[in-house]
Structures are given as C-alpha cells and as structure tokens.
Design a protein around this motif. Structure first.
Motif, PDB file in Angstrom:
ATOM      1  N   ILE A 124      11.379  -8.334   0.071  1.00  8.43           N
ATOM      2  CA  ILE A 124      10.913  -7.573  -1.140  1.00  8.43           C
ATOM      3  C   ILE A 124       9.409  -7.996  -1.335  1.00  8.43           C
ATOM      4  O   ILE A 124       8.920  -9.058  -1.737  1.00  8.43           O
ATOM      5  N   VAL A 125       8.439  -7.059  -1.146  1.00 11.94           N
ATOM      6  CA  VAL A 125       6.900  -7.191  -1.349  1.00 11.94           C
ATOM      7  C   VAL A 125       6.306  -6.674  -2.765  1.00 11.94           C
ATOM      8  O   VAL A 125       5.184  -6.976  -3.040  1.00 11.94           O
ATOM      9  N   ALA A 184      20.930 -10.207   3.060  1.00 12.84           N
ATOM     10  CA  ALA A 184      20.074 -10.923   2.402  1.00 12.84           C
ATOM     11  C   ALA A 184      19.484 -10.251   0.964  1.00 12.84           C
ATOM     12  O   ALA A 184      18.967 -10.713  -0.004  1.00 12.84           O
ATOM     13  N   LEU A 185      19.388  -8.833   1.316  1.00 13.81           N
ATOM     14  CA  LEU A 185      18.879  -8.169   0.201  1.00 13.81           C
ATOM     15  C   LEU A 185      19.462  -8.067  -1.086  1.00 13.81           C
ATOM     16  O   LEU A 185      18.823  -8.022  -2.180  1.00 13.81           O
ATOM     17  N   GLY A 186      20.854  -8.117  -1.123  1.00 15.99           N
ATOM     18  CA  GLY A 186      21.651  -8.220  -2.224  1.00 15.99           C
ATOM     19  C   GLY A 186      21.297  -9.251  -3.105  1.00 15.99           C
ATOM     20  O   GLY A 186      21.049  -8.778  -4.523  1.00 15.99           O
ATOM     21  N   PRO A 187      21.426 -10.382  -2.608  1.00 20.09           N
ATOM     22  CA  PRO A 187      20.812 -11.663  -3.623  1.00 20.09           C
ATOM     23  C   PRO A 187      19.327 -11.495  -4.113  1.00 20.09           C
ATOM     24  O   PRO A 187      18.962 -11.964  -5.294  1.00 20.09           O
ATOM     25  N   MET A 188      18.525 -10.952  -3.213  1.00 19.33           N
ATOM     26  CA  MET A 188      16.944 -10.645  -3.594  1.00 19.33           C
ATOM     27  C   MET A 188      16.972  -9.712  -4.854  1.00 19.33           C
ATOM     28  O   MET A 188      16.332 -10.110  -5.748  1.00 19.33           O
ATOM     29  N   LEU A 189      17.759  -8.675  -4.843  1.00 17.00           N
ATOM     30  CA  LEU A 189      17.844  -7.725  -5.970  1.00 17.00           C
ATOM     31  C   LEU A 189      18.370  -8.251  -7.129  1.00 17.00           C
ATOM     32  O   LEU A 189      17.735  -7.887  -8.185  1.00 17.00           O
ATOM     33  N   ALA A 190      19.447  -8.973  -6.730  1.00 15.59           N
ATOM     34  CA  ALA A 190      20.093  -9.463  -8.140  1.00 15.59           C
ATOM     35  C   ALA A 190      19.233 -10.326  -8.806  1.00 15.59           C
ATOM     36  O   ALA A 190      19.441 -10.689 -10.096  1.00 15.59           O
ATOM     37  N   GLN A 191      18.207 -11.142  -8.163  1.00 13.94           N
ATOM     38  CA  GLN A 191      17.194 -11.892  -9.468  1.00 13.94           C
ATOM     39  C   GLN A 191      16.480 -11.244 -10.140  1.00 13.94           C
ATOM     40  O   GLN A 191      16.045 -11.669 -11.121  1.00 13.94           O
ATOM     41  N   ILE A 224       9.976  -2.417  -3.100  1.00 11.54           N
ATOM     42  CA  ILE A 224       9.178  -2.210  -1.917  1.00 11.54           C
ATOM     43  C   ILE A 224       9.903  -3.173  -0.881  1.00 11.54           C
ATOM     44  O   ILE A 224       9.642  -4.560  -1.286  1.00 11.54           O
ATOM     45  N   VAL A 225      10.449  -2.824   0.116  1.00  5.35           N
ATOM     46  CA  VAL A 225      11.427  -3.692   0.782  1.00  5.35           C
ATOM     47  C   VAL A 225      10.750  -3.593   2.298  1.00  5.35           C
ATOM     48  O   VAL A 225      10.701  -2.480   2.823  1.00  5.35           O
ATOM     49  N   ARG A 226      10.294  -4.628   2.955  1.00  4.65           N
ATOM     50  CA  ARG A 226      10.077  -4.588   4.517  1.00  4.65           C
ATOM     51  C   ARG A 226      11.580  -4.358   5.219  1.00  4.65           C
ATOM     52  O   ARG A 226      12.526  -5.021   4.810  1.00  4.65           O
TER      53      ARG A 226
END
Length: 468
Positions: free
Chosen positions: A112-113, A130-137, A121-123
């Motif tokens: 996520i940038v 991996a995106l799930g835990p990134m968004l959850a933060q 905004i995601v590459r």
C-alpha cells in the motif's frame, strides 16, 4: 468439514479407514492415474521452464523481469523481447501468461503506497493474502475475497476474480482509479472522469493493454465475520440457495457428486468474540471423496450409500474472526477448473444439469462443484455486467483427464447463457465472445490504440480476440 478422528481416507494408497465404533480398513487398488509428465526444466536453448500452478500451461521465456518501479516497468514494456506477458501466482488455467518472449513479475512492486480517504492506493504486485493484514492495520478490509488468496492483485483484477455475495461485486468492481503502463512506455491515469474509456477497458483486461501498476481500491470497515459450514442433502441446498443468498452477507455451496450431499458456507457480520478457525479440513474431505472414488467408482448406488454413511459423522463448523482470515481457504490439492457465470435465474438449473450429467457419464469425478453469486458491475469485459450472475465451477483432479469439461460441461453452460471466467478453461473465441459482450469491439479498439504493435499478445490472446 470432516473430523480428523472421524474419517480418514488415504486416497493415494487406496486405503479407507472409518473410525469410531470399530475401525475397519480395506485395501483396494488405487484409482489414481500416474503423475502427469513434467516438461523439461530447461529447453535445448538453455531457457528455464515456467509452469502454472496446476501444471497444464508452461513456457520457456527468453527473459524474466521483475521491475522495481514504474520507470523500469515502462522501459521493459517498450524494449523487452515480445510477446511481453505479466505473471502473478500462475493460478490461471488458460494460457494467458505463456510466452517465448518476456515474462514480467510485479512481485517487487507490492504494498500500500497511500490512502485517499478510505480508499487504498495499492501496487498490483501485492498478493491478496498479504493485502488483508496490511489493510487491517488501518481498520479497513477488502469488501470481499475469492476462495483462494494466493493471486497477485493485478492477476485477480485482470481475470475478473470474485468471491461470493449477492450484493457484493467482484474485486475489479471496487477499483475506482488505476494507473496503466502501456507497451509504448506511456503511463496513463484513469478513472470514471479521466480517460474513462481506458478505465472501463482496463479494469478487466487480461494483461492485454499493458500492465496496471497500481489501483485506487475501495475498502470497507474491518468487521468480524461468523463463518458457518455444514452438510445437508443436495436437494435441500438447491431449494434453500436463493433464500440463503438473500439472507447472508456471503453464501456459497458445493454440490458433492456421487454423494447426494452439499456443503454450505455462510459468512455474516457479528460482534461475537473471536472463535478461531481450526485447521482447514478441505484436503481431508477431498481425500475422503477420492478414496470413495477409488474404492467404489464402479458402482454409483454403493458409492452414494458409503458416502452418506461416512460423511454423516461430519459436524457443523463455526468460526468468528476478521473477514480476511475467514473468506479464503488453502487449496493445496491441485486441480484444473472450468467456471462460467450465468444469469442468476439460470444458475441452479444449470448446476442441477451439470451434476446429473457428471453422475451419468464421469464416475472418476470427485471434486465438489462450487456455486456462488456475484453482484453486477459495468467494466467492459466483466462477466458480471448486465445483472447479477451466478457462477458454477467444476474441478478435475490434476492427474485426471479433464476433457469432459469441454465435451459435457461447457455445452450446458453455454445453453444457459453463461460467460466464462477469464482465468479458467473454456473454448470461446472471437465472434462467440463478441456475441455475449456488448462492448467487445470497444475494448478491441482501445487495445489497438494502446498496443498498436501487439506486443502484449501471445498466441492465446490473438486467438481469443479473433486476431489470427
């Protein structure tokens, strides 16, 4: 689904063990075919093998690139040996990725940038898992996930990958903006207001317009979901399916051929405390079905009776956790797959006919048949445009012959006005696709404008677009 203490079937060895109340073991001749032959790891010119997850697609690309930023990506698309094809996790069964030119991975362009309000905004090299835990933060989540989360975001968007939910769109339906790097080295920002035709063409584009480097992705609050899994007779699942799609946030079910049963999975938002999901039982369940096929494939009535006796010990499962931990499932057992998206009113009729046909003609099939529901969107190559669609997915064990998908199953799907999943097996080409996609010619016009030399077109895509 199946308790480890309740039923263990070593399908590969052809041994069935039913535990509880006097275990009995029967050695039988395995019904498994040999491991499919693997292509050489290196071709005569010294080029290394690339192979997809299921093993049916392969290539020996002249070059493999992993650009670290848009500048490197633009240069690669402009000067690398063609055909240039992007590749993610290799979970497509169709020949979208194979090339003897250049294979481009975006694994180095992930994460996520930035954020625009609640939109991330995601590459596109980011893997869904991996995106799930990134968004959850940040307390956010994807509104939905497919049942496998190994794919790259770019690959999932490019093939219209979806989850299930009558009111929830496929992944590309939550893209509100994107950045496309074209084969001429141009970088185009597009959304509904800026370059809208590029936006509508690119959201589902099979990697044929260039490479999408990043997207603006709509997110939702990261809520807990209650996951419930249970078995019931197939007839009851059919009778209740429409009501369950209307009732549950997410609902799907699996018709289990040669058993008379169906496995149901629902997800609903909840404030209940976390109840951790146990180990996935899908592999064990498949081993059980495979063992029954190997032991009793010659006698359908006996096979159904044994399945009901064996699987009746399965108890419903419940778990409560954040959605990204529950909506996707590990799928370690390899298979090949055909999935079509049908008008919602045709879905269950088509499913019933598919199950009946398989049970009449193909006793070697044991994989459950998946039924999901997806809301409509308006991307030009979205299979879900023009109204809600119901998907039906038929799987074949990777060691088994899958020609029946083309011979028996696809004609049923086409008769019920189905559109194929872009990443899964089908035979439709050119004018056949034009007949079911109202904006087909518009898409091809945008493709020609953005890639006039056809650098992104491998032989499969040329045939798909009717350009050969």
């Amino acid at each position: 689904m199946i308790s480890r203490r309740g039923a263990l079937i070593a399908g590969g060895a052809g041994v069935v063990v039913v535990a509880g109340g006097g275990a009995a073991a029967y050695k039988v001749a395995t019904g498994d075919k040999p491991e499919p032959p693997s292509p050489a790891s290196v071709d005569p010119q010294g080029k290394l093998l690339w192979r997809n997850w299921s093993g049916i697609q392969h290539a020996y690309p002249a070059a493999r690139l992993a650009p670290k930023d848009e500048g490197e990506l633009a240069t690669a698309l402009k000067v690398a040996q063609g055909p240039v094809r992007p590749v993610g996790a290799g979970h497509s069964f169709t020949a979208l990725a194979p090339t003897d030119g250049t294979l481009i991975s975006l694994d180095a362009m992930a994460g996520i940038v930035g954020w625009e309000g609640d939109a991330a905004i995601v590459r596109t090299g980011t893997r869904l898992g991996a995106l799930g835990p990134m968004l959850a933060q940040k307390g956010r989540a994807l509104p939905n996930l497919p049942d496998i989360n190994k794919q790259s975001l770019g690959g999932a968007l490019g093939t219209a990958t979806h989850g299930t939910g009558q009111k929830i769109v496929a992944l590309h339906g939550d893209v509100t903006g994107l950045r496309l790097v074209t084969p001429t080295g141009q970088v185009i920002d597009a959304d509904a207001a800026t370059n809208p035709e590029v936006f509508q063409a690119a959201r589902v584009s099979l990697g044929a317009l260039g490479v999408i480097s990043q997207v603006r992705l709509r997110t939702s609050a990261n809520r807990r979901l209650r996951r419930h899994v249970w078995l019931e007779p197939f007839d009851e699942a059919l009778a209740n399916a429409e009501a369950r799609w209307a009732q549950h946030r997410n609902f799907e079910f699996f018709a289990v051929p040669f058993t008379g049963l169906a496995a149901n999975i629902s997800h609903d938002e909840t404030d209940e405390p976390v109840q951790a999901r146990g180990p996935d039982q899908d592999t064990e369940f498949l081993q059980a079905l495979r063992g029954l096929r190997n032991l009793l494939g010659f006698a359908t009535p006996l096979r159904k009776a044994a399945a009901k006796a064996l699987l009746s010990i399965a108890k419903p499962e419940t778990a409560v956790d954040e959605g990204w931990k529950l909506l996707s499932t590990e799928r370690p057992v390899r298979f090949n797959e055909m999935e079509f998206h049908l008008p919602a009113e045709n879905q269950l009729k088509a499913l019933e006919e598919v199950v009946a046909t398989i049970e009449k003609e193909r006793p070697d099939v044991f994989f459950p048949i998946e039924a999901r529901r997806i809301a409509s969107d308006d991307a030009w190559l979205s299979p879900f445009q023009g109204g809600a669609r119901g998907s039906v997915a038929v799987h074949a064990y990777y060691r088994d012959d899958f020609s029946f998908l083309y011979q028996l199953v696809e004609p049923i799907f086409r008769r019920y006005d189905g559109r194929p999943h872009w990443g899964k097996l089908h035979t439709l080409r050119g004018q056949q696709l034009e007949a079911i996609y109202p904006r087909w010619k518009d898409f091809l016009a945008v493709r020609q404008e953005l890639d006039p030399e056809g650098r992104m077109l491998n032989p499969y895509l040329k045939g798909l677009f009717g350009l050969t």
